[in-house]
Design an enzyme around this catalytic site. Structure first.
Site, short mmCIF file in Angstrom:
data_model
loop_
_atom_site.label_atom_id
_atom_site.label_comp_id
_atom_site.label_asym_id
_atom_site.label_seq_id
_atom_site.Cartn_x
_atom_site.Cartn_y
_atom_site.Cartn_z
CE1 TYR A 55 -2.72 -2.43 0.61
CE2 TYR A 55 -2.95 -2.84 3.16
CZ TYR A 55 -3.72 -3.63 1.42
OH TYR A 55 -4.44 -4.50 1.88
CG HIS A 121 -0.95 -8.57 0.19
ND1 HIS A 121 -0.50 -7.40 -0.41
CD2 HIS A 121 -2.62 -8.58 -0.39
CE1 HIS A 121 -1.52 -6.23 0.02
NE2 HIS A 121 -2.23 -7.28 -0.55
CB SER A 200 -13.63 -4.67 -0.65
OG SER A 200 -12.15 -4.33 -1.29
NE ARG A 204 -12.76 -4.18 -5.14
CZ ARG A 204 -11.90 -4.56 -4.57
NH1 ARG A 204 -11.17 -3.66 -4.45
NH2 ARG A 204 -10.99 -5.32 -4.67
CB ALA A 208 -20.83 2.86 1.58
#
Length: 333
Positions: A55, A121, A200, A204, A208
């Site tokens: 990240y 990961h 997620s 994504r 929401a």
């Protein structure tokens, strides 16, 4: 905040995915905004913080380390290896020597002597999963990590890894609009005593209501990773907006926001399920935390199932290239 078990740790029922404070969804927030959000999450009772070497190519770990190191004894700190930035490009590399080197870099950036939960990961399919997990097991013995996790793997791969060393958590995408985990790996985690960490969980931003129309979709930043995802292609998204309209109505009838409905639904999927929504906004953080107090009626769950049967989500979650990099079970069209 309710608690759930993750390996040897008791953690908040909702964790914080830290990725979008540095990576993936367009321009990240200013450092002071990101720092304020991390501290607000801590004050709200969140104890599970999830980052990764990938990240921001290390920037997110540096942020988390700088802000949360003074509160290290209050949190369960999760990071990831096996997919990092090399000369500006994303590289999957699960060789034991690479994983150990990445761990040393992560420890330095996170300003800690030990990482509580360290995920692979991505499984590097050029390296047997047993070899990669074996390297992580050595890091456990050396006291550099406390437990091992896997990300985006199948039930079969989980079982192979678990035979080498106990796996504390498996992380993969899971939400009302991505239910692939229900094919096999969700149950495998329950059988093996592995926490299932749902990334997620808000689709994504879709669940929401963060992309309520085609104009909002078109306005996404050019580097936003959703631009390469089939579900966000214009034709698929136009179809998915029909689902969203009906979904909003169900949330309103349940007395909660769309985001809270998505998180509350995940709590019904098993005591081992821990969602880790991410956000850059304090208001959204408070909304997500409040979802842990939402109780859904059986009728609401039935309405959601009926809606998905009537208006299934259009489009794959990843494009063809990205799909080759993961190991999860997939529904067949």
């Amino acid at each position: 905040m309710q608690q759930r078990q993750l390996g040897p740790f008791s953690v908040s029922a909702i964790g914080l995915g830290c990725m979008n404070l540095s990576h993936a969804y367009g321009v990240p927030p200013a450092p002071e905004q990101a720092e304020a959000l991390l501290l607000a999450a801590l004050d709200a009772g969140i104890t599970l913080f999830d980052t990764a070497a990938l990240y921001g190519f290390g920037a997110n770990e540096e942020l988390v380390g700088r802000v949360l190191a003074p509160h290290r004894n209050r949190i369960t700190l999760a990071s990831k290896c096996g997919m990092t930035g090399v000369e500006g490009k994303r590289v999957i590399d699960g060789r034991p020597e690479t994983l150990k080197r990445t761990c040393e870099d992560s420890l330095r950036r996170l300003r800690t002597e030990v990482i509580d939960l360290y995920y692979l990961h991505r499984w590097d399919k050029q390296v047997p999963i047993e070899d990669s997990v074996g390297a992580l097991a050595e890091l456990v013995r050396e006291g550099k990590i406390r437990s091992i996790g896997l990300s985006e793997v199948s039930a079969a791969t989980l079982r192979r890894a678990h035979a080498v060393h106990p796996i504390a958590a498996l992380q993969t995408e899971y939400s009302l609009w991505t239910r692939n985990a229900e094919i096999a790996v969700l149950d495998a985690c329950k059988q093996l005593g592995v926490a299932f960490v749902a990334f997620s969980p808000l689709g994504r931003g879709f669940l929401a209501d963060g992309l309520p129309d085609m104009a909002t979709l078109a306005a996404l930043d050019g580097k936003d990773i959703r631009r390469a995802m089939p579900r966000f292609a214009a034709d698929n998204y136009a179809a998915n907006l029909d689902f969203l309209a009906a979904y909003r109505d169900i949330a309103a009838a349940a007395g909660c926001t769309p985001a809270q409905l998505a998180l509350a639904w995940l709590f019904t999927r098993g005591e081992h399920v821990i969602p880790i929504p991410g956000t850059t906004r304090l208001a959204h953080l408070r909304e997500d935390v409040a979802a842990s107090r939402v109780q859904l009626r059986v009728e609401t769950l039935q309405q959601l199932d009926a809606l998905l049967a009537r208006l299934p989500i259009a489009g794959a979650r990843y494009n063809a290239t990205t799909q080759t990099e993961i190991d999860t079970e997939e529904f067949r069209a």
